[in-house]
Design an enzyme around this catalytic site. Structure first.
Site, short mmCIF file in Angstrom:
data_model
loop_
_atom_site.label_atom_id
_atom_site.label_comp_id
_atom_site.label_asym_id
_atom_site.label_seq_id
_atom_site.Cartn_x
_atom_site.Cartn_y
_atom_site.Cartn_z
N ASP A 1 126.87 15.13 94.50
CA ASP A 1 126.35 15.16 95.87
C ASP A 1 127.52 15.35 96.83
O ASP A 1 128.45 14.55 96.84
CB ASP A 1 125.61 13.83 96.14
CG ASP A 1 124.93 13.82 97.50
OD1 ASP A 1 125.20 14.72 98.32
OD2 ASP A 1 124.13 12.89 97.73
N ASP B 1 122.98 20.57 98.60
CA ASP B 1 124.29 19.96 98.29
C ASP B 1 124.25 19.00 97.12
O ASP B 1 125.17 18.23 96.92
CB ASP B 1 124.83 19.25 99.54
CG ASP B 1 124.30 17.84 99.71
OD1 ASP B 1 123.11 17.63 99.43
OD2 ASP B 1 125.09 16.96 100.11
N GLU B 2 123.18 19.04 96.35
CA GLU B 2 122.98 17.98 95.37
C GLU B 2 122.35 18.55 94.11
O GLU B 2 121.42 19.35 94.19
CB GLU B 2 121.98 17.03 96.02
CG GLU B 2 122.03 15.61 95.61
CD GLU B 2 120.87 14.87 96.29
OE1 GLU B 2 120.25 14.08 95.59
OE2 GLU B 2 120.57 15.11 97.46
N1 DCP Z 1 119.91 17.02 105.81
C1 DCP Z 1 119.03 17.31 106.86
N2 DCP Z 1 118.10 16.39 107.27
C2 DCP Z 1 118.03 15.17 106.65
C3 DCP Z 1 118.90 14.87 105.59
C4 DCP Z 1 119.84 15.82 105.20
O1 DCP Z 1 119.09 18.41 107.42
N3 DCP Z 1 117.13 14.28 107.06
C5 DCP Z 1 120.92 18.03 105.43
C6 DCP Z 1 122.23 17.75 106.10
C7 DCP Z 1 123.12 17.19 105.03
C8 DCP Z 1 122.56 17.82 103.76
O2 DCP Z 1 121.16 18.02 104.03
O3 DCP Z 1 124.48 17.51 105.23
C9 DCP Z 1 122.74 16.93 102.55
O4 DCP Z 1 122.05 15.69 102.70
P1 DCP Z 1 122.64 14.33 102.14
O5 DCP Z 1 121.53 13.34 102.18
O6 DCP Z 1 123.34 14.56 100.84
O7 DCP Z 1 123.69 13.89 103.25
P2 DCP Z 1 125.19 14.31 103.47
O8 DCP Z 1 125.69 15.24 102.40
O9 DCP Z 1 125.33 14.85 104.86
O10 DCP Z 1 125.95 12.93 103.42
P3 DCP Z 1 126.31 12.04 102.13
O11 DCP Z 1 127.80 12.00 102.10
O12 DCP Z 1 125.71 10.70 102.41
O13 DCP Z 1 125.72 12.72 100.93
MG MG Z 2 125.38 14.84 100.39
#
Ligand code: DCP
Ligand code: MG
Length: 366
Positions: free
Chosen positions: A11, A106-107
């Site tokens: 992730d 991203d996952e």
């Molecule tokens: N995303 C979005 N709306 C949401 C959740 C996520 O548009 N409600 C998008 C933005 C994030 C991406 O998806 O950058 C990946 O989601 P993650 O939950 O993996 O969050 P992040 O990668 O940003 O942070 P983390 O370091 O907690 O994984």
């Molecule tokens: Mg993420």
């Protein structure tokens, strides 16, 4: 230990925000919020770890984020760039295995029990992947390594950002026993409340309930919780995840009266978007769902099913208009409307390609 699978969950850290910081040095080390206008009605897509210290998080209204940290820098998302990075990391995963199940941009889960490079230890692969992601994209990812999907995902979340956590069979139970129940797969806000009311706060508490008790409270999910609290999860890593629905929704620029003609036009556009995507993915659906959120944030959904699956703009629109005509006037203006096509079948048997998958996620998040 025999016949154990080797599963990795990767992730990316603060994905959109890290890319923005990578591409604009002025944003590095600062609270960055990716999403809508700080004065507008949009929500936060994600934010940098610096911004998280102020209590900002995904899905929070941008206005609230602004109140929590007025110094935060608000930037608009650039989906094209995120898609490109997503493609790059996905190519790295495929060097090791084709059993890759992406969950979002991203996952992904990887099953590396058998892998293309015959590397014995999954942890070794996780390290190599993290290193290569950093070299190719300049970004960090967190990895979790374990023997099933549930545990691998918990592991990647355990030590973010830039973490690498391994959950082995012999430390599974102590890990799960100490875990708050909100972290268990399938436990949302409602279930969490039910469990808290029963005095169940941790994995240990959950494990004290026997299957019958769990099934009487949670029906089908009872057995799932029974298994998860013991670290059991047999779900395979599925490279081609079947879509369950295709949806599009929009928060209106201003709340609108239910009689306002503009609503009909917006609904029409949403129907068209859903139809386009259904055709693109070669799917038809038997059920259309209308979602309406009112000014006071209460929400209703209305659905209807047809015998012959549909996918054309006209067919979706006819059914959605019928649903819309019949929703109650509760003296509230409307804040958000959405259209979903579900109960999907394949128009023809096709494997959804990665690009199609990404495209569909992208339009879902718009
Ligand atoms: N995303 C979005 N709306 C949401 C959740 C996520 O548009 N409600 C998008 C933005 C994030 C991406 O998806 O950058 C990946 O989601 P993650 O939950 O993996 O969050 P992040 O990668 O940003 O942070 P983390 O370091 O907690 O994984
Ligand atoms: Mg993420």
């Amino acid at each position: 230990m025999k016949n154990q699978r080797k599963i990795i969950h990767i992730d990316m850290d603060a994905f959109y925000a890290s890319i923005e910081q990578r591409d604009n040095p002025e944003l590095r080390g600062k609270p960055v919020v990716v999403g809508g206008n700080p004065q507008g009605r949009g929500v936060v897509a994600t934010c940098s770890y610096e911004a998280r210290k102020y209590g900002i998080h995904s899905a929070m209204p941008c206005k609230t984020a602004y109140k929590r940290c007025p110094y935060a820098i608000f930037v608009r998302p650039r989906f094209e760039v995120y898609k490109q990075v997503s493609y790059e990391i996905r190519n790295i995963f495929h060097k090791y295995t084709d059993l890759v199940e992406p969950l979002s941009f991203d996952e992904a889960y990887l099953d590396v029990t058998e892998n293309k490079l015959n590397i014995k230890y999954a942890t070794e692969i996780a390290k190599l992947i993290k290193k290569e992601i950093y070299e190719k994209t300049g970004l960090t990812a967190s990895a979790g390594v374990s023997y099933n999907k549930f545990l691998a995902k918990l592991a990647s979340d355990y030590n973010k950002p830039n973490g690498l956590t391994i959950i082995r069979e012999d430390n599974t139970q102590s890990f799960l026993d100490n875990l708050p129940i909100s972290k268990f797969f399938g436990v949302g806000k409602v279930t969490q409340k039910v469990l808290h009311n029963l005095g169940i706060k941790t994995g240990y508490d959950l494990r004290q309930l026997d299957v019958n008790e769990l099934e009487s409270i949670f029906k089908n999910r009872g057995y799932l919780f029974y298994q998860l609290s013991r670290g059991i999860d047999h779900r395979p890593v599925e490279p081609h995840r079947e879509r369950k629905s295709i949806g599009a929704e929009t928060t209106l620029i201003e709340n609108l009266d239910i009689e306002d003609e503009k609503l009909i036009n917006i609904l029409d556009e949403l129907c068209e978007e859903v139809a386009d995507r259904a055709n693109y993915l070669k799917k038809r659906g038997k059920t259309v769902v209308l979602k309406v959120k009112y000014g006071d944030f209460t929400q209703i959904t209305r659905s209807m099913s047809v015998n012959n699956p549909i996918s054309s703009h006209e067919d979706i629109r006819t059914n959605i208009y019928n649903l819309f005509k019949n929703i109650e006037h509760n003296h509230q203006d409307i804040r958000l409307i959405g259209v979903t096509l579900s109960n999907l079948i394949n128009e023809e048997v096709t494997n959804i390609t990665f690009f199609e998958y990404i495209k569909s996620i992208e339009s879902e998040k718009k």
